[in-house]
Scaffold this motif. Structure first.
Motif, PDB file in Angstrom:
ATOM      1  N   SER A 156       4.298  -1.047   3.249  1.00 55.53           N
ATOM      2  CA  SER A 156       3.559   0.195   2.979  1.00 55.53           C
ATOM      3  C   SER A 156       4.528   1.367   2.869  1.00 55.53           C
ATOM      4  O   SER A 156       5.572   1.386   3.513  1.00 55.53           O
ATOM      5  N   GLU A 187       0.483   5.602   0.641  1.00 51.72           N
ATOM      6  CA  GLU A 187      -0.384   6.708   1.072  1.00 51.72           C
ATOM      7  C   GLU A 187       0.451   7.999   1.068  1.00 51.72           C
ATOM      8  O   GLU A 187       1.456   8.095   1.788  1.00 51.72           O
ATOM      9  N   SER A 230       0.852  -1.197   0.000  1.00 54.59           N
ATOM     10  CA  SER A 230       0.000   0.000   0.000  1.00 54.59           C
ATOM     11  C   SER A 230       0.884   1.241   0.000  1.00 54.59           C
ATOM     12  O   SER A 230       2.016   1.214   0.488  1.00 54.59           O
ATOM     13  N   THR A 286       3.233  -7.688   4.631  1.00 55.41           N
ATOM     14  CA  THR A 286       2.761  -6.365   4.206  1.00 55.41           C
ATOM     15  C   THR A 286       3.937  -5.383   4.101  1.00 55.41           C
ATOM     16  O   THR A 286       4.881  -5.413   4.892  1.00 55.41           O
TER      17      THR A 286
END
Length: 619
Positions: free
Chosen positions: A530, A493, A491, A528
């Protein structure tokens, strides 16, 4: 005045006697006439008396003339004596040395102006007092014995340097080294008088001590080419010759490093506490911010309660400062040419006198010059060793890491040459293997060139305005294939309305891909990763977090060293990625760090300063 009055009286008597003689001559002439006329015996007797009187008066006159001549001679001698005494008094008055006259009982009879300057006493305070008041108490008995021995030795004088230096005691109680000459003579009343000529040799002795100190300290500083050893010897040699305490700050690639020393363990402990436990104390201890662009010694700064109140906000730190009893501080930049390699702060803890007076300035400047050279030589030696080590590491890396792609290229080329396959797919696989190996080699060569540029301080940074979101997009696109191979959840952001930043976009993307690549290597499948970008007071903060194996706290700084790998078994990397990333971030004026625990993943963060000239742009 008395001599003048006597001279006038004598002249009056002389004139009177001459008048009497003239009158007697008149009487004698008259008596001779009467005697010739009368031939009386009485007249002849009277004439004889007159002649005797005239002779006696003449004799008196001659004696008067003789006395007058003697008086003139005495006047001349008195004038010469007064001139001699005035000359002698003038010499005594202007003499820089102390001239002291004392009797056999060592009671001071004369104390000249030079003695007043040296000892700090007025002559009236010393005359009539025993000489021992000018001596340290521990030397008084021995000195009295020396004087008595000299009195019976038969020597009339002993010159300066005949004996070792003696010690004097000033009015304020301080002691000083001196050289003395002594003579003895017999006065008119057969008593013995001693004359002492004493010279303060404080400056001479300091110069000799300073010469020995500089020779010794320079030999110690240059005996080792290890920077830590040189720094330790510098602060050790400063105390107590130049200061009561000192702090040495040296700029290194990992930030400033401080070394402390003091005349006693308590003061040293306080300095270490201030230097290591309180970040805000760096500028307070060193005071280097005011001389950042000045290569000359900073003037001594008086430290008192007002100074502490103006410069120290933390009350706990203020208490530590007060416990040091600092009276003044002198900060010297350590320079080599126009380069400042560090700063040396000297502290006067109020022991005695002015530690940073004009007399010691030359010694401080000479010492600091040699300290700077010692530090610079140690750095040059360390740089040479690093260069040699880097060369060996590069050679080892080239011989090892280039062997695999070269071997793959050679093997594929040999197969395609010796046993060409009719299968098109097999041929394409061979071509892909050659291409991937070439890319691998190119990446390795690029990294080697980058780390060499970083080592030399010449990493190219081509700045231009860039939007932060585009940097993240470019990095993700480059790493997408690798992300897909391990089935990782990814991810990104990016905070909205971030300003553009003036950076080398390709280099920042290189930093992100290096960090993301490491995250992929050390994060197991289905983990994960990010990426986050946000604005902070310090600048734009980029963060890459993962759920991988994590890094032990003691390794948080080592992972940014060249060729360092914590988990070499997990990948075929060469340990240059993070070192290059850190060099790129620092080249942009930012900083890179890691937050991690073993088994809990890692977060790599780096911040890039925002230049105010750029306006916000949609992210």
């Amino acid at each position: 005045m008395l001599t003048t009055r006597l001279g006038e009286d004598q002249r009056f008597v002389t004139r009177t006697l001459r008048v009497v003689i003239a009158f007697l001559f008149v009487l004698a002439a008259d008596a001779i006439y009467n005697a010739a006329v009368t031939s009386s015996p009485l007249v002849w007797a009277e004439l004889g008396v007159l002649i005797v009187a005239i002779v006696l008066i003449e004799v008196a006159l001659r004696r008067q003339f003789t006395s007058k001549a003697l008086l003139r001679t005495q006047q001349q001698l008195n004038e010469q004596l007064r001139a001699s005494e005035a000359k002698f008094s003038g010499i005594l008055a202007i003499a820089a040395d102390a001239i002291i006259v004392m009797d056999k009982a060592q009671i001071v009879m004369h104390f000249n102006h030079g003695a007043e300057v040296i000892f700090g006493y007025a002559a009236a305070e010393v005359i009539g007092q025993p000489l021992e008041m000018l001596l340290p108490s521990r030397f008084r008995d021995a000195h009295q014995a020396h004087i008595q021995k000299f009195a019976t030795s038969g020597d009339s004088a002993r010159r300066m340097g005949h004996r070792r230096a003696v010690a004097g005691r000033r009015k304020d109680g301080s002691e000083f080294p001196a050289e003395a000459a002594i003579s003895q003579l017999q006065a008119a009343d057969s008593s013995t008088v001693f004359s002492v000529v004493l010279r303060d040799i404080t400056e001479q002795q300091f110069a000799e001590d300073a010469e020995r100190f500089l020779a010794h300290s320079i030999a110690r500083m240059t005996a080792s080419l290890d920077e830590n050893t040189a720094a330790a010897r510098i602060v050790e040699d400063v105390v107590p010759m130049l200061a009561d305490a000192c702090v040495l700050e040296i700029d290194t690639q990992r930030g400033p490093r401080k070394s402390c020393h003091a005349r006693d363990e308590r003061a040293r402990s306080v300095l270490i506490t201030l230097a290591e436990d309180y970040d805000e104390c760096t500028s307070q201890l060193i005071g280097a911010k005011d001389i950042a662009n000045d290569t000359k010694a900073f003037a001594p700064e008086f430290v008192d309660e007002r100074w502490i109140g103006e410069n120290v906000a933390n009350e706990e730190v203020a208490a530590q400062w007060r416990s040091l009893h600092v009276r003044s501080r002198l900060t010297i930049p350590l320079t080599v040419g126009s380069r400042i390699v560090g700063h040396l702060a000297l502290f006067d803890l109020g022991a005695a006198g002015d530690r940073f007076g004009a007399q010691v300035h030359f010694v401080i400047e000479e010492f600091s010059r040699n300290a700077a050279l010692a530090i610079d030589n140690a750095r040059l030696y360390a740089t040479a060793r690093r260069a040699t080590r880097l060369r060996d590491e590069v050679l080892g890396l080239v011989s090892h890491d280039l062997r695999n792609p070269l071997g793959a290229i050679a093997m594929c080329a040999r197969i395609m040459r010796d046993s060409p396959s009719p299968d098109r797919d097999e041929t394409n696989r061979m071509i892909s293997a050659i291409s991937e190996s070439a890319v691998w080699m190119q990446r390795l060569i690029r990294d080697l060139l980058d780390v060499t540029s970083l080592e030399a301080g010449h990493l190219a940074i081509d700045r231009h305005p860039v939007v932060a979101s585009s940097l993240v997009s470019s990095a993700v696109d480059l790493m997408m294939a690798e992300l897909a191979t391990k089935d990782l959840k990814f991810s990104a952001e990016v905070e909205k309305d971030l300003p553009t930043i003036n950076v080398d976009g390709a280099r920042i993307v290189q930093v992100l891909t290096n960090i993301i690549g490491n995250a992929i290597k050390f994060t197991p499948s289905f983990g994960t990763i990010s990426v986050n970008v946000q604005r902070t007071p310090e600048g734009l903060l980029f963060s890459v977090s993962d759920s991988g194996v994590g890094i032990a706290p003691e390794m948080h700084t080592q992972i940014f060293d060249r060729f360092w790998q914590e988990h070499p078994a997990h990948n075929g990397g060469h340990g240059l990625g993070l070192a290059i990333a850190q060099g790129i971030v620092q080249g942009h004026g930012g900083r890179l760090w890691v937050e991690s625990e073993v088994g809990k993943g890692s977060i790599f963060r780096f911040v890039i300063p925002i230049e105010r000239s750029f306006v916000p742009a949609n992210g």
